[in-house]
Write a protein that holds these residues in place. Structure first.
Motif, PDB file in Angstrom:
ATOM      1  N   UNK A  74       0.856  -1.194   0.000  1.00 58.42           N
ATOM      2  CA  UNK A  74       0.000   0.000   0.000  1.00 58.42           C
ATOM      3  C   UNK A  74       0.888   1.238   0.000  1.00 58.42           C
ATOM      4  N   UNK A  75       0.252   2.415  -0.207  1.00 58.53           N
ATOM      5  CA  UNK A  75       1.005   3.663  -0.013  1.00 58.53           C
ATOM      6  C   UNK A  75       0.244   4.552   0.954  1.00 58.53           C
ATOM      7  N   UNK A  76       0.952   5.516   1.517  1.00 54.38           N
ATOM      8  CA  UNK A  76       0.367   6.426   2.495  1.00 54.38           C
ATOM      9  C   UNK A  76       0.033   7.758   1.824  1.00 54.38           C
ATOM     10  N   UNK A  77      -1.090   8.339   2.236  1.00 54.90           N
ATOM     11  CA  UNK A  77      -1.499   9.645   1.691  1.00 54.90           C
ATOM     12  C   UNK A  77      -2.065  10.494   2.819  1.00 54.90           C
ATOM     13  N   UNK A  78      -1.592  11.723   2.917  1.00 50.90           N
ATOM     14  CA  UNK A  78      -2.251  12.685   3.804  1.00 50.90           C
ATOM     15  C   UNK A  78      -2.095  14.071   3.190  1.00 50.90           C
ATOM     16  N   UNK A  79      -2.575  15.095   3.873  1.00 51.88           N
ATOM     17  CA  UNK A  79      -2.507  16.419   3.261  1.00 51.88           C
ATOM     18  C   UNK A  79      -2.603  17.530   4.270  1.00 51.88           C
ATOM     19  N   UNK A  80      -2.458  18.744   3.724  1.00 51.59           N
ATOM     20  CA  UNK A  80      -2.568  19.919   4.598  1.00 51.59           C
ATOM     21  C   UNK A  80      -3.025  21.115   3.784  1.00 51.59           C
ATOM     22  N   UNK A  81      -3.971  21.855   4.361  1.00 54.65           N
ATOM     23  CA  UNK A  81      -4.405  23.096   3.738  1.00 54.65           C
ATOM     24  C   UNK A  81      -3.560  24.226   4.304  1.00 54.65           C
ATOM     25  N   UNK A  82      -2.831  24.961   3.464  1.00 56.06           N
ATOM     26  CA  UNK A  82      -1.930  25.992   3.996  1.00 56.06           C
ATOM     27  C   UNK A  82      -2.700  27.245   4.426  1.00 56.06           C
ATOM     28  N   UNK A 106      -0.801  19.402  -0.761  1.00 57.63           N
ATOM     29  CA  UNK A 106      -0.883  20.726  -0.141  1.00 57.63           C
ATOM     30  C   UNK A 106      -1.935  21.512  -0.924  1.00 57.63           C
ATOM     31  N   UNK A 107      -3.042  21.842  -0.262  1.00 55.19           N
ATOM     32  CA  UNK A 107      -4.218  22.324  -0.983  1.00 55.19           C
ATOM     33  C   UNK A 107      -4.332  23.851  -0.970  1.00 55.19           C
ATOM     34  N   UNK A 108      -3.461  24.504  -1.730  1.00 56.09           N
ATOM     35  CA  UNK A 108      -3.588  25.969  -1.822  1.00 56.09           C
ATOM     36  C   UNK A 108      -4.906  26.358  -2.486  1.00 56.09           C
ATOM     37  N   UNK A 109      -5.386  25.510  -3.422  1.00 60.20           N
ATOM     38  CA  UNK A 109      -6.670  25.781  -4.082  1.00 60.20           C
ATOM     39  C   UNK A 109      -7.835  25.742  -3.083  1.00 60.20           C
ATOM     40  N   UNK A 110      -7.839  24.703  -2.225  1.00 58.22           N
ATOM     41  CA  UNK A 110      -8.929  24.565  -1.242  1.00 58.22           C
ATOM     42  C   UNK A 110      -9.007  25.806  -0.361  1.00 58.22           C
ATOM     43  N   UNK A 111      -7.844  26.226   0.153  1.00 58.33           N
ATOM     44  CA  UNK A 111      -7.848  27.379   1.055  1.00 58.33           C
ATOM     45  C   UNK A 111      -8.229  28.647   0.309  1.00 58.33           C
ATOM     46  N   UNK A 112      -7.879  28.721  -0.960  1.00 59.21           N
ATOM     47  CA  UNK A 112      -8.269  29.876  -1.780  1.00 59.21           C
ATOM     48  C   UNK A 112      -9.805  29.967  -1.871  1.00 59.21           C
ATOM     49  N   UNK A 113     -10.464  28.816  -2.040  1.00 64.74           N
ATOM     50  CA  UNK A 113     -11.931  28.818  -2.129  1.00 64.74           C
ATOM     51  C   UNK A 113     -12.571  29.137  -0.781  1.00 64.74           C
ATOM     52  N   UNK A 114     -11.957  28.687   0.305  1.00 64.53           N
ATOM     53  CA  UNK A 114     -12.611  28.783   1.613  1.00 64.53           C
ATOM     54  C   UNK A 114     -12.227  30.013   2.426  1.00 64.53           C
ATOM     55  N   UNK A 171      -1.318  21.628  -5.055  1.00 61.33           N
ATOM     56  CA  UNK A 171      -2.373  21.424  -6.057  1.00 61.33           C
ATOM     57  C   UNK A 171      -2.224  22.322  -7.279  1.00 61.33           C
ATOM     58  N   UNK A 172      -1.995  23.621  -7.057  1.00 60.44           N
ATOM     59  CA  UNK A 172      -1.974  24.539  -8.207  1.00 60.44           C
ATOM     60  C   UNK A 172      -0.826  24.205  -9.163  1.00 60.44           C
ATOM     61  N   UNK A 173       0.188  23.470  -8.666  1.00 57.75           N
ATOM     62  CA  UNK A 173       1.319  23.117  -9.538  1.00 57.75           C
ATOM     63  C   UNK A 173       1.190  21.711 -10.139  1.00 57.75           C
ATOM     64  N   UNK A 174       0.477  20.841  -9.436  1.00 60.91           N
ATOM     65  CA  UNK A 174       0.455  19.422  -9.847  1.00 60.91           C
ATOM     66  C   UNK A 174      -0.838  19.046 -10.576  1.00 60.91           C
ATOM     67  N   UNK A 175      -1.744  20.040 -10.740  1.00 57.10           N
ATOM     68  CA  UNK A 175      -3.075  19.691 -11.236  1.00 57.10           C
ATOM     69  C   UNK A 175      -3.071  18.991 -12.584  1.00 57.10           C
ATOM     70  N   UNK A 176      -2.112  19.317 -13.426  1.00 54.47           N
ATOM     71  CA  UNK A 176      -2.064  18.673 -14.748  1.00 54.47           C
ATOM     72  C   UNK A 176      -1.978  17.161 -14.627  1.00 54.47           C
ATOM     73  N   UNK A 177      -1.155  16.686 -13.692  1.00 54.73           N
ATOM     74  CA  UNK A 177      -0.992  15.242 -13.496  1.00 54.73           C
ATOM     75  C   UNK A 177      -2.215  14.624 -12.812  1.00 54.73           C
ATOM     76  N   UNK A 178      -2.786  15.413 -11.911  1.00 53.84           N
ATOM     77  CA  UNK A 178      -3.894  14.895 -11.105  1.00 53.84           C
ATOM     78  C   UNK A 178      -5.209  14.885 -11.888  1.00 53.84           C
ATOM     79  N   UNK A 179      -5.280  15.756 -12.891  1.00 56.41           N
ATOM     80  CA  UNK A 179      -6.572  16.048 -13.514  1.00 56.41           C
ATOM     81  C   UNK A 179      -7.341  14.838 -14.068  1.00 56.41           C
ATOM     82  N   UNK A 180      -6.683  13.884 -14.732  1.00 63.18           N
ATOM     83  CA  UNK A 180      -7.469  12.741 -15.246  1.00 63.18           C
ATOM     84  C   UNK A 180      -8.257  12.041 -14.131  1.00 63.18           C
ATOM     85  N   UNK A 181      -7.644  11.847 -12.967  1.00 60.40           N
ATOM     86  CA  UNK A 181      -8.390  11.197 -11.881  1.00 60.40           C
ATOM     87  C   UNK A 181      -9.396  12.144 -11.227  1.00 60.40           C
TER      88      UNK A 181
END
Ligand code: TRP
Length: 336
Positions: free
Chosen positions: A19-27, A58-66, A102-112
């Motif tokens: 398995x792999x580990x995933x977590x995150x943080x809203x800046x 790292x969710x700069x987009x999420x914090x931008x919306x909220x 997120x704002x930098x990696x979205x191209x890779x993430x976008x298909x999913x």
């Protein structure tokens, strides 16, 4: 923590999948408090035990919306870099860890992201996140963005074409996102992620209130000086001890509401020592001042060590974690 080792041994069974580990943080603010460190400490522990890749969103987009205040996306992206230094300073290994903004990696993430978005409708967003028609459509788009890193195909340079399931050790408040994710996964033929949630970390004032970066007296921050830590614990840490020395000696403290004890539960490494403190304090053999002194020492050490590690970090260190390069993964050991 020590008792976890048994669990690890049980899982290191070649019949079980990797398995792999995933977590995150809203800046959201530049100073992290103690509660923010918990998922990272736990992930680090699992990463070291299992030698599996760890991805951090790292969710700069999420914090931008909220965020209500006037701030532009680049302000949050800048904060993201500061937060990444704090995350790295917890001692993560760049050979096993990938951090993405997120704002930098979205191209890779976008298909999913779009695969998830196709199966999340407005009624679900209203029921789970309380979204209204008056909310921005960014808020409606976001939950799929937090779901996408659960799929190993979001990180082809780490996993290639292997379909590896994901474990998410994080704070309990993130559960709604991953319930939603698990509902969608079968529809897109992806493995459901598993969660490992940590309890709510209380503020100094007690369980009913929240720690907040805008009121520094509500918690211990990773930027605090030893004097600040001492002052805050002495003055604000809510006590479950009795009002007078005599009463405390006769009746003992209520550990469930005692913040010093609750903080030690998270930060004292030695379970045996913690059990001794619990026994003494709850039966009146220890006074509030004494348990506070123990906590102050533990936290001063923890914060100082963190600050020392952080001060040594350079932008090149940060780059190592952001690089889209293969990560180590002991495949052979899983399948032998
Ligand atoms: N939504 C989280 C926050 O506000 C950030 C986050 C993104 C996250 N992905 C995650 C947290 C995965 C835990 C696990 O802080």
């Amino acid at each position: 923590m020590r008792s976890m080792s048994k669990l690890i041994l049980l899982y290191r069974n070649p019949d079980l999948p990797p398995f792999f580990l995933y977590t995150g943080r809203g800046p959201s603010s530049d100073a992290l408090h103690l509660g923010h460190t918990l998922p990272f400490i736990f992930n680090k522990y699992l990463q070291e035990s299992f030698k599996v890749p760890f991805v951090i969103q790292i969710t700069d987009d999420e914090k931008f919306f909220y965020k209500n205040e006037q701030c532009d996306l680049p302000d949050l992206t800048k904060l993201a870099y500061e937060n990444i230094k704090d995350i790295i300073a917890m001692g993560l290994d760049p050979e096993y860890t990938f951090i993405f903004i997120d704002s930098e990696y979205m191209g890779e993430l976008y298909p999913n992201v779009v695969r998830f978005q196709k199966h999340i409708n407005m009624s679900t967003l209203k029921a789970i996140f309380g979204l209204q028609f008056s909310d921005s459509c960014g808020k409606a788009a976001y939950p799929a963005i937090q779901a996408a890193p659960c799929l190993s195909s979001s990180f082809p340079f780490i996993f290639g074409s292997n379909n590896i399931p994901c474990l998410i050790p994080c704070g309990i408040d993130q559960d709604p996102y991953f319930r939603m994710t698990r509902d969608v996964c079968p529809k897109i033929k992806a493995p459901k992620p598993a969660g490992f949630y940590s309890k709510f970390f209380p503020s100094l004032q007690g369980f009913g209130t929240k720690m907040s970066a805008s009121d520094p007296n509500t918690g211990i921050f990773l930027t605090d000086t030893p004097e600040e830590i001492e002052k805050k614990i002495k003055k604000y840490a809510f006590s479950g001890g009795k009002a007078t020395k005599e009463e405390q000696k006769a009746e003992g403290a209520d550990l469930d509401i005692d913040i010093s004890y609750q903080y030690l539960r998270f930060f004292m490494e030695d379970d045996k020592e913690l059990a001794e403190i619990a026994e003494k304090y709850s039966t009146g053999k220890m006074l509030t001042g004494e348990i506070k002194a123990i906590l102050i020492k533990e936290l001063q050490k923890f914060v100082k060590e963190h600050q020392d590690r952080r001060s040594k970090l350079t932008n090149d260190d940060v780059k190592k974690f952001l690089a889209r390069t293969p990560k180590k993964f002991k495949w052979d050991e899983w399948f032998i």
